[in-house]
Design a protein around this motif. Structure first.
Motif: not given
Lengths: 366, 171, 147
Positions: A231, A242, A244, A266
């Motif tokens: 990220k 997308d 987390e 994830e």
């Protein structure tokens, strides 16, 4: 009445719970650890020197042997570094395939971390569950790279060959079962009273210590720092997904354990998105037969490996072999905090802390 | 039972006769070797990629327990099989020699993987020994990088044959 | 927030004048620093510009001189910078950054072990990957591996 002596107990290098050849010399006073002196180098295979005598393509399999639990990740990092040096952009299809293989490797690595933590703390069934689920990923790797463990499927400029028939259905069915696997690990181990007693509050690594000691990866995130290179400085096409970043609160062993299980979920999300959006196309970019990056060029490229920030620093002198190649190994730097988190604890916490820091000695010693 | 000039032939005939009546005749040596071959106690040792396949061999899918080799010991004094998986570096050399010396006789060594056999891909390195047989005697060599669990079992079964025939080093 | 490379370059040049030189690199903002100013520059980078993550410490053998390469990142701001310094081969010594970033501890030990550069002020400068009785520093170009 009685004074406790200071004495030393050696953990390793030949020890079932040391993840390779780690030698932790525990300086004890009674039951309490005063200090842990870490000795490395038992698996030092002179990889950086060997790199100076191999061509760029010849060195690719060596990178797989660095972090052998998540083999596609170090190979991906190396190939992307060389591609950066050469200024090559890989085709879209390759990017998606690479993301799927990288995330499968991440899941495989975390599953071994879970298994190894299980057996280190005495839960042999945890080993069996983790290894059993990981075998499905090994089958997928055999399908593509021909090798179970040390897959050389990702190459400079692309991948070795297109994904075979049966790959998509195998990956889809694996990803569908991920929530069930996570529930099993949680059900067997996380909620267990003994597990909680051995992990909760043990080996607390504060945010400040984690950053100042250069800790990265799930260990850093468990200490409450939401830093993930996928990220922060996205490489490849990670900015299109997308997902987390699981973050812990306290930074104890239980947080490090929980973060890894959550990361499996994830990664499953990322793979699902990659499968849906993967386009058709070429599987290799135009790469010169003899790779000779421009003289004087150097680059430091880093990826988010399952252990943390895995970086490659390559200096080129215009020849076919790297002038200097350095691997920034996350396990080497993560192990620096082992004394910090063990001090003041009891002896068995060393095993818990090594297991939850999840070092891999092949990468750490290179 | 008449005696013949050739004692071996006599013994063989008598053994067959007894076996028909459910009596087995053997020597202690052969009995111990039969038992040892079917119950190696491997030492939990490994550095590098090959031990991951050793772990996979011990796990549910490949399952070394079906051969009788699941009693993995953490302590060399209780083990009799040293599976050297991975390269031996110069720093690890004294540890391996010490572990080998601590294992009681009879003991066996399997050199698993290219690194243990010859240094493997790292043989050009300055810190890797050219094979574990430069420091300890090896019984079985299993090539591979890494060695598949099935290949590890093949190697262990080769060792089983060797031990059962009594063809191993005695102290 | 994206890094204002020109502003940082100007401020560092104003502060350190000719002790710091901007180097061309298409991937990262890179400076070559005189080795006696290294500690000051690094201190400023951490305290003023928030580079709290010393990601990578490594060294390269360029014959007459060794070059030390430091890659720094700022976790909150997401900035990155590369600092280099040089030291002559026959007296290879640089200040240790352990006081600023404790992560320099083992990374500098590795540079000492494999390249032979000593670090002034390091708390425990001993070999980390090779045995203590090993002679030589393998990553130097004049160390030849016997095959």
């Amino acid at each position: 009445m009685f004074e406790a002596d200071i004495y030393t107990v050696n953990v390793g290098p030949v020890h079932p719970s040391t993840h390779g050849g780690l030698h932790a010399e525990a300086v004890m006073s009674g039951e309490i650890i005063q200090d842990v002196i870490v000795h490395l180098g038992y698996v030092h295979r002179s990889v950086e020197k060997i790199a100076e005598s191999k061509t760029y393509q010849q060195f690719t399999p060596y990178t797989a042997r660095l972090d052998y639990l998540a083999t596609n990740l170090p190979v991906l990092g190396y190939c992307q570094t060389v591609e950066k040096l050469l200024g090559i952009e890989v085709p879209e299809r390759v990017e998606y395939i690479r993301v799927i293989m990288a995330e499968l490797s991440r899941i495989a690595s975390h599953q071994i971390a879970i298994s190894a933590t299980g057996i280190d703390l005495g839960a042999t069934t945890g080993l069996m569950y983790g290894m059993r689920d990981r075998e499905r990923i090994m089958d997928i790797f055999s399908m593509t790279g021909g090798q179970r463990l040390l897959s050389s499927y990702i190459r400079i400029g692309g991948v070795a060959e297109d994904i075979p028939d049966g790959f998509i259905s195998a990956v889809t069915s694996f990803v569908k079962d991920i929530p069930k696997m996570m529930r099993e690990y949680d059900g067997l181990m996380t909620g267990n009273e003994i597990w909680q007693a051995r992990m909760k509050g043990v080996g607390i690594l504060s945010k400040e210590d984690a950053i100042s000691y250069g800790v990265t990866g799930p260990n850093l995130r468990a200490s409450g720092v939401p830093y993930d290179i996928r990220k922060a400085e996205p490489y490849g096409i990670y900015d299109r997904f997308d997902f987390e970043i699981p973050v812990g609160c306290v930074g104890d062993s239980l947080d490090r354990w929980n973060v890894r299980i959550a990361e499996i979920g994830e990664s499953g999300r990322i793979i699902k998105q990659a499968l849906v959006n993967m386009p058709d196309g070429e599987i290799k970019a135009k790469v010169p037969k003899v790779i000779k990056p421009e003289a004087g060029m150097e680059v430091y490229h880093r990826i988010e490996s399952s252990k943390g920030e895995l970086g490659y620093y390559i200096v080129s002198d215009g020849g076919t072999k790297p002038y200097r190649l350095h691997v920034r190994a996350p396990s080497f730097i993560n192990l620096m905090v082992l004394p910090v988190i063990c001090r003041g604890g009891v002896f068995q916490d060393i095993i818990t802390n090594i297991a939850t820091l999840d070092p891999i000695l092949g990468e750490s010693d290179r | 039972m008449a005696l013949e000039n050739d004692m071996d032939k006599t013994a063989e005939k008598d053994v067959e006769e007894l076996a028909k009546n459910n009596i087995l005749v053997t020597t202690f040596e052969k009995l111990w070797d039969w038992g040892r071959a079917r119950s190696f106690w491997p030492l939990n040792y490994g550095c590098n990629c090959c031990p991951i396949e050793v772990m996979a061999a011990g796990a549910a899918r490949f399952d070394q327990a079906r051969f009788g080799y699941e009693v993995v010991r953490a302590v060399p004094r209780q083990a009799d099989l040293l599976t050297v998986a991975g390269p031996i570096t110069i720093k690890m050399k004294p540890a391996v020699e010490r572990v080998w010396a601590q294992m009681p006789e009879p003991k066996w060594v399997i050199a698993m993987g290219n690194c243990a056999i010859s240094g493997g891909p790292f043989k050009d390195g300055y810190s890797v020994l050219p094979g574990v047989d430069s420091i300890i005697p090896v019984d079985v060599y299993i090539p591979g990088c890494p060695v598949r669990p099935e290949a590890l079992f093949h190697g262990m079964l080769e060792l089983k044959e060797k031990v059962q025939k009594g063809k191993y080093r005695r102290s | 927030m994206a890094m204002d490379t020109e502003k940082i370059t100007e401020e560092l040049k104003n502060r350190f004048h000719d002790k710091i030189t901007l180097q061309e690199d298409k991937f990262i903002l890179k400076f070559l620093v005189e080795k006696d100013e290294l500690l000051n520059v690094m201190g400023v980078l951490k305290e003023t510009y928030g580079f709290n993550h010393l990601a990578n410490v490594t060294s390269v053998d360029y014959g007459e001189e060794f070059e030390l390469v430091y890659h720094l990142y700022s976790i909150p701001e997401n900035h990155k910078i590369c600092i280099k310094t040089r030291t002559p081969r026959n007296s290879a010594q640089v200040d240790s950054l352990f006081g600023i970033w404790p992560t320099a501890d083992w990374q500098e030990r590795e540079v000492y072990d494999l390249m032979g550069i000593t670090f002034k002020g390091h708390p425990n400068l001993v070999r980390v990957l090779l045995p203590d009785d090993f002679t030589g520093h393998p990553l130097r170009k004049d160390f030849v591996m016997k095959g």
